[in-house]
Design an enzyme around this catalytic site. Structure first.
Site, short mmCIF file in Angstrom:
data_model
loop_
_atom_site.label_atom_id
_atom_site.label_comp_id
_atom_site.label_asym_id
_atom_site.label_seq_id
_atom_site.Cartn_x
_atom_site.Cartn_y
_atom_site.Cartn_z
N SER A 123 0.81 -1.21 0.00
CA SER A 123 0.00 0.00 0.00
C SER A 123 0.85 1.27 0.00
O SER A 123 1.91 1.32 0.62
CB SER A 123 -0.91 0.00 1.23
OG SER A 123 -1.60 1.23 1.36
N TYR A 146 -2.07 5.59 -4.67
CA TYR A 146 -3.10 6.63 -4.67
C TYR A 146 -2.48 7.86 -5.32
O TYR A 146 -1.44 8.35 -4.87
CB TYR A 146 -3.52 6.98 -3.24
CG TYR A 146 -4.40 5.97 -2.55
CD1 TYR A 146 -5.70 5.73 -2.98
CD2 TYR A 146 -3.93 5.26 -1.44
CE1 TYR A 146 -6.51 4.81 -2.33
CE2 TYR A 146 -4.73 4.34 -0.78
CZ TYR A 146 -6.02 4.12 -1.23
OH TYR A 146 -6.83 3.21 -0.59
N LYS A 245 -7.92 -0.56 -9.74
CA LYS A 245 -8.62 -1.26 -8.67
C LYS A 245 -9.81 -0.43 -8.17
O LYS A 245 -9.65 0.75 -7.86
CB LYS A 245 -7.67 -1.52 -7.50
CG LYS A 245 -8.29 -2.29 -6.34
CD LYS A 245 -7.26 -2.55 -5.26
CE LYS A 245 -7.84 -3.41 -4.14
NZ LYS A 245 -8.89 -2.72 -3.38
N HIS A 269 -13.92 -2.21 -2.40
CA HIS A 269 -13.04 -1.77 -1.31
C HIS A 269 -13.42 -2.45 0.00
O HIS A 269 -13.35 -1.84 1.08
CB HIS A 269 -13.09 -0.26 -1.16
CG HIS A 269 -11.78 0.35 -0.76
ND1 HIS A 269 -10.91 0.89 -1.67
CD2 HIS A 269 -11.17 0.50 0.45
CE1 HIS A 269 -9.84 1.35 -1.05
NE2 HIS A 269 -9.97 1.11 0.25
#
Length: 378
Positions: A123, A146, A245, A269
């Site tokens: 992540s 992100y 995703k 999610h």
């Protein structure tokens, strides 16, 4: 109760393991060990938890049709995914802040994943730097990204992942904002020593505006969220495969294909962002039908058994991802727990393949389902 991380070169499977026979055992054991606030963060779902519950219930509604006397002499779980030769179709989905659940955090996860020969998606909000995770593991690592309001910072993250030898980029696009009441009630905040270290130095974007009477989100957080043009921009910046995703709508899957992405991850999610969404497995067939095999499709959300993996692949998934279950195992037994949980899941998959008469995963299709759901309408 704590479990030691393996020494360099030591196989975590040789360490002492608790009496955990399936993923539900790890969840129960983890619930006893994880602090209440951290558990609330991990278990929290959006709204009333309808989407989270639907993820599990949708798999339970699907039933398998057994076949007998099949030749399994050359059976294997191996697949080829975007040119990567994998021993099985199970990947570890990106989850933030592993050090909330084990002192070695992502380092232990990466070690366990490598032993289980499972790709780990690290992540952006990892509590260990992406370089340190890479150094701790010889397994396959993908980087979850992100997109940040500061594009220079985003590009720097991408270059760091490339330089560290990550194999793919997973661009999460379904979580620009969220509200999770359970973790708010628990008063969750990151404890000292746990932070998103890969985002150090980044100015935080605003999430909420003023008090009652003003807009909670519009005009503050949402103007800073990524757009389709950002996907195209990212595609132009790297040769690594990019997977999008968080896709549930067929039109979004078509647009992603047009923007040059290399794979789609059908995901809600884990029910953590918006309630009343379809279960990921319910949305999967329409995405598969839309893409017509032009790029791989993965799915996550609600997978707890090897039979779930087989059901997902029967409905067109090329591979699957798990999230919370491997964190439960991490919390219980560190690297050893992660490796063992993945081993258990793979064993269940192999049993399911054997008893439905499927020696390889490319022979899995809707015919293994008893009374399968109707194909998507044209």
């Amino acid at each position: 109760m704590s479990f030691p991380a393996p020494a360099p070169g030591e196989n975590p499977m040789q360490l002492h393991l608790p009496e955990a026979y399936d993923l539900s055992d790890y969840e129960a054991l983890a619930r006893e060990r994880v602090p209440a606030a951290s558990w609330a963060y991990l278990a929290a779902a959006a709204g009333d938890g309808l989407t989270n519950a639907a993820n599990r219930a949708a798999y339970d509604r699907l039933r398998l049709l057994p076949r007998v006397l099949s030749d399994l002499s050359k059976a294997t779980t191996r697949i080829n995914l975007m040119g990567f030769a994998l021993e099985h179709p199970i990947l570890l989905a990106p989850v933030a802040y592993h050090r909330l659940f084990h002192p070695d955090g992502e380092l232990a996860t990466a070690q366990g994943a490598a032993i289980a020969q499972a790709p780990l998606v690290v992540s952006t909000q990892a509590s260990t730097s992406l370089e340190e995770v890479r150094a701790a593991s010889r397994g396959q690592l993908w980087f979850q990204l992100y997109i940040q309001p500061d594009w220079g910072f985003t590009v720097n993250l991408l270059r760091r992942a490339e330089a560290a030898g990550y194999s793919a980029v997973v661009l999460t696009v379904d979580a620009p904002v969220s509200l999770r009441t359970q973790e708010r009630r628990a008063g969750f905040s990151l404890p000292p020593g746990v932070e998103a270290v890969n985002l150090a130095g980044l100015k935080p974007r605003p999430l909420h505006s003023g008090g009652i009477g003003s807009s909670p989100l519009f005009g503050t957080a949402l103007p800073h969220t990524p757009l389709w043009g950002d996907v195209a921009r990212l595609r132009s910046l790297t040769r690594l495969p990019i997977l999008l995703k968080g896709v549930l709508a067929p039109d979004d899957a078509s647009r992603a294909l047009a923007e040059g992405v290399d794979g789609i991850i059908v995901s809600n999610h884990g029910g953590r962002v918006l309630d009343s969404l379809p279960a990921s497995i319910e949305a999967l067939p329409r995405i598969v039908e839309t893409l017509e095999g032009r790029i791989p499709v993965l799915v996550d959300g609600g997978i707890r058994r090897g039979t779930d993996i087989l059901k997902a692949m029967a409905l067109g998934a090329n591979a699957v991802m798990i999230g919370r279950p491997y964190i439960h195992a991490l919390a219980v037994a560190g690297a050893a727990g992660v490796a063992h949980a993945m081993h258990v899941l793979r064993a269940e998959l192999e049993v399911a393949m054997a008893l439905t008469g499927r020696p390889t995963l490319d022979t899995v299709n809707r015919s293994i389902l008893f009374d399968p759901p109707a194909p998507p309408a044209p």
